[in-house]
Design an enzyme around this catalytic site. Structure first.
Site, mmCIF file in Angstrom:
data_model
loop_
_atom_site.group_PDB
_atom_site.id
_atom_site.type_symbol
_atom_site.label_atom_id
_atom_site.label_comp_id
_atom_site.label_asym_id
_atom_site.label_seq_id
_atom_site.Cartn_x
_atom_site.Cartn_y
_atom_site.Cartn_z
ATOM 1 C CG HIS A 48 21.760 23.566 85.245
ATOM 2 N ND1 HIS A 48 23.351 22.175 85.306
ATOM 3 C CD2 HIS A 48 22.099 24.309 86.111
ATOM 4 C CE1 HIS A 48 23.565 22.462 86.256
ATOM 5 N NE2 HIS A 48 22.590 23.617 86.571
ATOM 6 C CG HIS A 72 19.284 23.504 91.120
ATOM 7 N ND1 HIS A 72 19.125 23.141 90.029
ATOM 8 C CD2 HIS A 72 20.545 24.289 91.097
ATOM 9 C CE1 HIS A 72 19.583 23.375 88.966
ATOM 10 N NE2 HIS A 72 20.568 23.779 90.156
ATOM 11 C CD GLU A 76 23.143 30.981 92.629
ATOM 12 O OE1 GLU A 76 24.626 31.310 92.863
ATOM 13 O OE2 GLU A 76 22.822 29.924 92.499
ATOM 14 C CG ASP A 77 21.786 32.401 89.092
ATOM 15 O OD1 ASP A 77 22.528 32.563 89.773
ATOM 16 O OD2 ASP A 77 22.094 31.185 88.540
ATOM 17 C CG ASP A 139 24.308 22.336 90.445
ATOM 18 O OD1 ASP A 139 23.482 23.072 89.713
ATOM 19 O OD2 ASP A 139 25.643 22.904 91.031
ATOM 20 C CG ASP A 259 43.584 -5.405 92.872
ATOM 21 O OD1 ASP A 259 44.437 -4.401 92.124
ATOM 22 O OD2 ASP A 259 43.455 -4.773 93.848
#
Length: 710
Positions: A48, A72, A76-77, A139, A259
């Site tokens: 990812h 990134h 956090e993880d 992301d 259109d």
């Protein structure tokens, strides 16, 4: 998974001076931190961040942004901390990664008060470095591309969040390609049936008409060559969500949308843009109201381009965007163009805006004490295109759908305000009640004691709240008038059937129709909820199939005084079956207009001259002339076949004028004598079904209002 070598090759293509070691270190660090983690699809989690980095590399972003993308999710993880990232890389990268982490943790779909606070935090955070938002958008884009591996409920949640927040944010930043893809990916989740239907119709259309894009592109290239202009021409069908949104806004079927194709012409210089515009307009008819010059008046995110819509091949409407190469680069990447590299050097694009200056316009007035709700409304005012945000004189924000009018605004403030409205001022200027409001306008509602909602308001209002309140008030205030009108309509209906509308007959009819009382039935008849024929047939069902005598044209309108005569307005050409209103003129009688006629604007401040009218129930004579604007292909025998089609519908052509004669098509005005709205519908349907009719519409000319008095 894209390897470190693959990623570096991608970056070196636009930035040969990239810090290869920095990218390799970030790749290795991220891969090590995410080791043992997997996505819902079962793939290693690190696929990812790598995919997000590749998306940003395709936008030719700088090294710091790419490293941030690789890392990134580490803070956090994983076990990595801010201090670890700062020590391993730099303070700049650590702050960027931390910024993305904070944006990820914002619960953007929570309750309204919480959402307002989160929006505030989001924009306060991005005011320090907009690259945080660019990484977050990339992301979200990759997550939407791979959303099928998530649970259905999570898919729906992420899709709604994408449609409501991230897609508009990408558009506001000028990244239109990303906005379109995010919208389409969310649309696929939220309404797959509609999306698949549009795709199937496109395939059918292409099979029937061939590659329209290729044909029109070739036509444009020929015109530019004639004018001696060197430019690139490209065309494409619009995205399914864009088409679906147009269908919803215009309340049209796919077959009636014109259109659905867009074309882009890229020139060498700004002067060439205007030369191209001249060549296009000289060859094809421009559609009024569809021209925008964003070169002379650029958008705040740096977007510059000329937009025009023309009637192209076979009269089909197509949108054309004209811009230079530099303008195109900004149009593709928006504020991200500020960080773009080429050949190892920061690209100096004269049209790229300073992102710090841009975002500061959203946050410059913020302080800790500002109301979060006001900030949320201000942000939405900047971001959302499908809603209108207007202000009361006190500065309160009123949210309305696109196309809303001062009547909708008044009812949004309070039902009592809506019911008493007699006028409105927009940005200090008096405007008609049917004026379409625009983003950011200040609206002042003018009320009067004793004012009551008018029947015409139902067709002017667009919000359900306003329409419901108007109908409720009309039923309450006009019940007596509707009962009297209904009694007269019932009398005429029974007379046309050779019967009498006695009290006993009306009572039996009310019971047969399951009405609470005779008055309830007459009120519904007077308000056009049921017809006189419904009442008659309730007692005499055998009359349902019996054709009645044709109504005398002089008695076709109900509601006139004994000494009043009427004329149909030339501007809107009302026909039986349509809602109508009458305007009185001294010595001229009554002129009948359709309820939505633009010419009524001139008489809004003279309500004493307005008369509520209805068409007589029954069969009308075919003496009501309607003008149709028809565009047909320029082939042998087409006009004759069109005339035959009209005759087969028992309609008569009383006049025919050619407006345009082009190599590909003819445009003509046809005056057709009809009985009623249903007869008009049958004629239009028959013409619309013919493959050589590319466009058909009802011609209405407010300029002919005065002619109606002659």
């Amino acid at each position: 998974m894209t390897t470190a070598d693959d990623l570096i090759t991608l970056v070196r293509a636009y930035n040969p001076r990239t810090n290869e070691k920095l990218l390799r270190d970030a790749y290795a660090y991220g891969e090590d931190m995410h080791d043992g983690q997997f996505r819902h699809s079962g793939e290693p989690y690190f696929t990812h961040p790598v995919a997000v980095t590749a998306i940003l590399a395709e936008q030719q972003m700088d090294d710091a942004t790419l490293v941030t993308a690789l890392l990134h999710d580490t803070i956090e993880d994983t076990k990595a901390s801010f201090a670890d990232v700062e020590a391993k890389f730099s303070r700049e990268i650590a702050e960027l990664v931390d910024g993305v982490t904070k944006l990820t943790n914002l619960q953007l779909t929570s309750a309204q008060s919480k959402q307002a606070e989160n929006f505030r935090k989001l924009f306060m955070a991005t005011s320090r470095d907009l690259r945080v938002t660019l990484v977050k958008l990339a992301d979200r884009l990759h997550n939407m591309r791979t959303i099928k591996s998530m649970r259905p409920d999570k898919q729906a949640q992420k899709a709604r969040e994408t449609m409501e927040i991230f897609a508009p944010l990408a558009g506001r930043m000028g990244m239109q390609w990303m906005r379109e893809e995010l919208e389409d990916l969310a649309f696929r989740v939220l309404n797959p049936e509609a999306r698949n239907s549009i795709i199937r119709r496109f395939i059918t259309l292409q099979r029937e008409t061939g590659d329209v894009v290729q044909k029109i592109t070739a036509d444009m290239r020929v015109e530019l060559e004639k004018a001696g202009i060197v430019a690139e021409v490209a065309g494409r069908a619009k995205k399914p969500y864009s088409i679906w949104r147009k269908m919803e806004e215009k309340e049209q079927s796919f077959s009636r949308l014109s259109d659905i194709y867009g074309f882009r012409i890229i020139t060498a210089t700004e002067a060439d843009c205007y030369r191209v515009l001249g060549a296009i307009h000289q060859r094809w008819r421009a559609v009024p109201g569809r021209f925008k010059d964003y070169i002379s008046q650029p958008k705040s995110n740096g977007y510059r381009s000329i937009h025009t819509t023309v009637s192209g091949r076979d009269g089909k409407r197509v949108e054309v965007q004209i811009r230079t190469r530099e303008m195109h680069e900004v149009a593709e990447t928006g504020v991200a163009a500020h960080w773009s590299y080429r050949n190892g050097e920061r690209v100096e694009n004269q049209f790229a805006v300073d992102p710090v200056e841009w975002i500061s316009k959203l946050t410059e007035r913020l302080d800790d004490d500002q109301d979060h709700h006001e900030f949320l409304e201000a942000v939405k005012l900047e971001m959302y295109q499908d809603q209108v945000f207007c202000f009361t004189p006190k500065g309160d924000v009123i949210k309305l759908p696109r196309g809303a009018t001062p009547i909708d605004f008044a009812y949004a403030v309070h039902t009592r305000v809506g019911s008493a409205i007699v006028g409105a001022k927009v940005d200090g200027l008096r405007v008609p009640l049917w004026t379409r409001l625009k983003n950011g306008q200040s609206v002042e509602v003018i009320t009067a004691e004793g004012q009551k909602p008018q029947a015409t308001w139902i067709d002017i209002a667009v919000t359900g709240r306003a329409k419901t309140a108007i109908r409720r008030s009309l039923k309450q205030e006009d019940r007596g008038r509707f009962i009297r009108l209904g009694r007269e309509l019932a009398r005429v209906g029974f007379e046309n059937a050779g019967k009498k509308a006695t009290d006993k007959a009306l009572s039996i009819a009310a019971k047969t129709l399951a009405m609470e009382s005779v008055d309830e039935m007459l009120a519904q008849l007077g308000s056009a909820e049921i017809t006189a024929r419904d009442v008659v047939v309730a007692i005499y069902p055998d009359l349902a199939e019996m054709p009645g005598d044709e109504i005398d044209a002089n008695r076709a309108v109900v509601g006139l005084g004994d000494d009043q005569s009427y004329k149909r307005a030339r501007c809107c050409q009302p026909v039986p079956g349509e809602r109508i209103i009458g305007l009185t003129f001294k010595g001229k009688g009554v002129v009948v207009h359709t309820i939505d006629c633009d010419a009524l604007a001139d008489y809004e401040d003279q309500p004493e001259r307005w008369i509520d009218l209805h068409w007589q129930e029954g069969t009308h004579t075919a003496t009501n002339t309607v003008t149709l604007d028809v565009t047909i292909t320029n082939d042998a025998g087409v006009l004759g076949r069109i005339c035959t089609l009209i005759g087969e519908q028992d309609a008569n052509i009383s006049d025919l004028n050619f407006i345009e004669r082009k190599p590909d098509y003819y445009r003509l005005m046809m005056d057709i004598d009809l009985r009623d709205a249903e007869h008009l519908h049958r004629v239009r349907t028959a013409l619309d079904a013919d493959s050589n009719v590319s466009e058909i519409s009802r011609h209405r000319d407010p300029g002919l209002a005065s002619v109606s008095l002659g």
